[in-house]
Design a protein around this motif. Structure first.
Motif, PDB file in Angstrom:
ATOM      1  N   ARG A 334       0.843  -1.201   0.000  1.00  0.00           N
ATOM      2  CA  ARG A 334       0.000   0.000   0.000  1.00  0.00           C
ATOM      3  C   ARG A 334       0.878   1.251   0.000  1.00  0.00           C
ATOM      4  O   ARG A 334       0.549   2.249  -0.616  1.00  0.00           O
ATOM      5  N   LEU A 337       2.083   1.842  -3.411  1.00  0.00           N
ATOM      6  CA  LEU A 337       0.983   2.397  -4.202  1.00  0.00           C
ATOM      7  C   LEU A 337       0.827   3.897  -3.943  1.00  0.00           C
ATOM      8  O   LEU A 337       0.720   4.702  -4.873  1.00  0.00           O
ATOM      9  N   VAL A 341       1.263   7.011  -6.549  1.00  0.00           N
ATOM     10  CA  VAL A 341       0.222   8.016  -6.770  1.00  0.00           C
ATOM     11  C   VAL A 341       0.819   9.416  -6.615  1.00  0.00           C
ATOM     12  O   VAL A 341       0.592  10.299  -7.458  1.00  0.00           O
ATOM     13  N   LYS A 344       3.085  10.236  -9.602  1.00  0.00           N
ATOM     14  CA  LYS A 344       2.368  10.458 -10.858  1.00  0.00           C
ATOM     15  C   LYS A 344       1.464  11.700 -10.787  1.00  0.00           C
ATOM     16  O   LYS A 344       1.449  12.515 -11.697  1.00  0.00           O
ATOM     17  N   ARG A 345       0.726  11.850  -9.705  1.00  0.00           N
ATOM     18  CA  ARG A 345      -0.267  12.931  -9.622  1.00  0.00           C
ATOM     19  C   ARG A 345       0.312  14.232  -9.112  1.00  0.00           C
ATOM     20  O   ARG A 345      -0.209  15.302  -9.366  1.00  0.00           O
ATOM     21  N   ASP A 371      -4.948   5.507   4.706  1.00  0.00           N
ATOM     22  CA  ASP A 371      -4.199   5.947   3.516  1.00  0.00           C
ATOM     23  C   ASP A 371      -3.931   7.445   3.498  1.00  0.00           C
ATOM     24  O   ASP A 371      -2.803   7.885   3.275  1.00  0.00           O
ATOM     25  N   GLY A 398      -7.302   6.255  -3.887  1.00  0.00           N
ATOM     26  CA  GLY A 398      -7.408   5.384  -5.060  1.00  0.00           C
ATOM     27  C   GLY A 398      -6.244   5.589  -6.007  1.00  0.00           C
ATOM     28  O   GLY A 398      -5.445   6.515  -5.849  1.00  0.00           O
ATOM     29  N   LEU A 399      -6.133   4.737  -7.013  1.00  0.00           N
ATOM     30  CA  LEU A 399      -5.002   4.770  -7.938  1.00  0.00           C
ATOM     31  C   LEU A 399      -4.905   6.068  -8.732  1.00  0.00           C
ATOM     32  O   LEU A 399      -3.810   6.506  -9.079  1.00  0.00           O
ATOM     33  N   SER A 400      -6.030   6.688  -9.006  1.00  0.00           N
ATOM     34  CA  SER A 400      -5.952   7.913  -9.796  1.00  0.00           C
ATOM     35  C   SER A 400      -5.836   9.142  -8.906  1.00  0.00           C
ATOM     36  O   SER A 400      -5.982  10.267  -9.373  1.00  0.00           O
TER      37      SER A 400
END
Ligand code: TYD
Ligand code: MG
Length: 464
Positions: A334, A337, A341, A344-345, A371, A398-400
């Motif tokens: 996690r 992950l 995120v 990337k974001r 999270d 979430g992933l996005s």
């Protein structure tokens, strides 16, 4: 000479075969089969002699409506946390398996509970410690009880003889791995022994309506899974967990035929035994005067109890070629992950940083709602900027990069308010915009400011 019968058992799940297998067909684990001698000469008779002739009870089918429903009788223990975890007290005639790693405090907790049960005959059977050792522990706990009896014995045959004489109201066995029945020829702690001994106590409990606690050891990986194979046989499975280096312990219900499995008891190991912790949030958050970076508070739910815990993150320049990711109490995947995120974001370069995550108090949290707090702790350490005072978080990421709704949001907000937080950041999907300001909406009910956000970028802009 009697015929020796052998069988192979899977050490993971207890699956029995006549020949060795590389992979267990039941649990798909490799190399778990061991050979054990089992000798079922007179399989019918067992250490627990039936009180009444089993032929008395004819097994004819009956209509369900013919059976009178009766409230299960429950024995109330002195320990409120334990009563709650058991679903409102100990049901007579039930068998409860208590599993936990060695040294976690199982013997202490159940010796303490046995001693506190006054006016009931309690039999504590120990196959691990001597009478002197148990006496020393009882002295340390400083509880006196004249109806508490001790038996240091491992043979179920002798144990049942003593039980017939004493007629106890409660039996505690420490531990099931030390028991030995003469009807099976393998050594104590082997799968066939554990299974048979537990079955004898199961029959005993049902026939005499006496509750039995079976204490069992498990290893961290659950590799020597002795107690695991008992899970389907017993009525209730409790797991006692925690980090041995910290004082906090959690007693969790994994299975309960007489109550909910979402109950949870929290204890603190003190030098005079286990102390029930009634307000866990207050101790799990370290009150600091000066604000430090890398710390965020998460509003989680453990079982059905809201719990505010501190998440600590450390992000440093990586000195080795491969950056390190280390977690304690949080899932490593996690974390990866969340880092992906953020990379990337948000364009944060965690690829060249070492990242450490620690959950205070040695607790292990699986609730995905932490999270958001983990993410904010990471950002706070990355930016080396402390997060504002009295703010906490509840949201799944979430992933996005969206912040997803979590369950029981009202309970989380109420707990944060109770502990004096001024703001809580939650997902906007938890409290849809249409409800803002409406009478009776979640926001209106609380004095704490509830801030709703939809994406991690918004959270970043809000905090830094
Ligand atoms: P124990 O109950 O023997 O664990 P288990 O039965 O699960 O193996 O507990 C062992 C530890 O508990 C041991 O390290 C000493 C500590 N302890 C206390 O801290 N306070 C106490 O009052 C007692 C009796 C034990
Ligand atoms: Mg012990």
């Amino acid at each position: 000479m009697s015929k020796v019968k052998k069988a192979f058992f899977c050490q993971n799940c207890g699956y029995e075969t006549v020949k060795w297998l590389g992979q267990c067909p039941s649990c798909n684990q490799w190399n778990t089969f061991v050979e054990e001698i089992i000798q079922k000469e007179n399989a019918k008779s067992n250490g627990w002699q039936h009180y009444h002739d089993s032929n008395d009870r004819s097994n004819k089918t009956i209509q369900l409506i013919e059976i009178r429903s009766s409230e299960e009788k429950r024995l109330l223990m002195a320990d409120e946390e334990l009563n709650r975890v058991l679903g409102g007290g100990l049901v007579t005639g039930s068998v409860i398996l208590v599993a936990g790693e060695p040294g976690i405090g199982k013997s202490t907790l159940f010796l303490q509970n046995g001693l506190k049960l006054s006016n009931k005959i309690v039999l504590y059977i120990s196959g691990e410690e001597s009478e002197q050792q148990i006496k020393m522990r009882a002295d340390r706990l400083n509880i006196h009880n004249e109806s508490f009896y001790l038996l240091t014995e491992t043979s179920t045959q002798i144990i049942f003889q003593e039980i017939k004489k004493l007629k106890p109201d409660l039996v505690i066995i420490d531990s099931v791995q030390t028991l030995q029945t003469p009807y099976i020829d393998s050594s104590p702690g082997s799968i066939s022994q554990i299974r048979e001994c537990a079955a004898e106590f199961q029959r005993f409990a049902k026939e005499t309506n006496t509750p039995v606690f079976l204490i069992g050891h498990i290893t961290k990986e659950g590799a020597i899974a002795g107690p695991k194979i008992l899970e389907h046989m017993v009525d209730t499975v409790l797991q006692f967990e925690g980090d041995r280096h910290y004082a906090y312990r959690i007693l969790r219900t994994l299975k309960n035929r007489y109550g909910s499995t979402s109950e949870l008891g929290i204890y603190e190991m003190t030098d005079t035994g286990m102390r029930a912790v009634t307000n866990p949030s207050e101790i799990l958050i370290t009150q600091k005067e000066d604000q430090l970076s890398g710390i965020a508070i998460a509003a989680t739910i453990e079982g059905i109890r809201p719990l505010l815990i501190e998440i600590q993150a450390l992000v440093t320049q990586s000195v080795y070629g491969t950056p390190q990711r280390t977690v304690s109490g949080f899932d490593l995947r996690r974390l990866q992950l969340l880092l992906a995120v953020l990379e990337k974001r948000g364009g944060f370069h965690f690829g060249i940083k070492d990242v450490f995550i620690n959950i205070a108090g040695g607790l292990k949290i699986e609730d995905p709602s932490i999270d958001l707090a983990v993410l904010c702790a990471l950002l706070s350490s990355y930016e080396d900027t402390p997060l504002p005072h009295h703010i906490c978080f509840a949201g799944e990421v979430g992933l996005s990069g969206e912040i997803r709704a979590v369950n029981r949001i009202d309970q989380r907000i109420a707990e944060a308010e109770k502990l004096g937080f001024e703001k809580i950041i939650v997902s906007k999907y938890n409290l849809p915009a249409g409800r803002h300001g409406q009478k009776g909406s979640t926001r209106q009910k609380f004095n704490i400011e509830v801030v709703t956000m939809g994406r991690v970028e918004e959270v970043y802009r809000y905090l830094f």
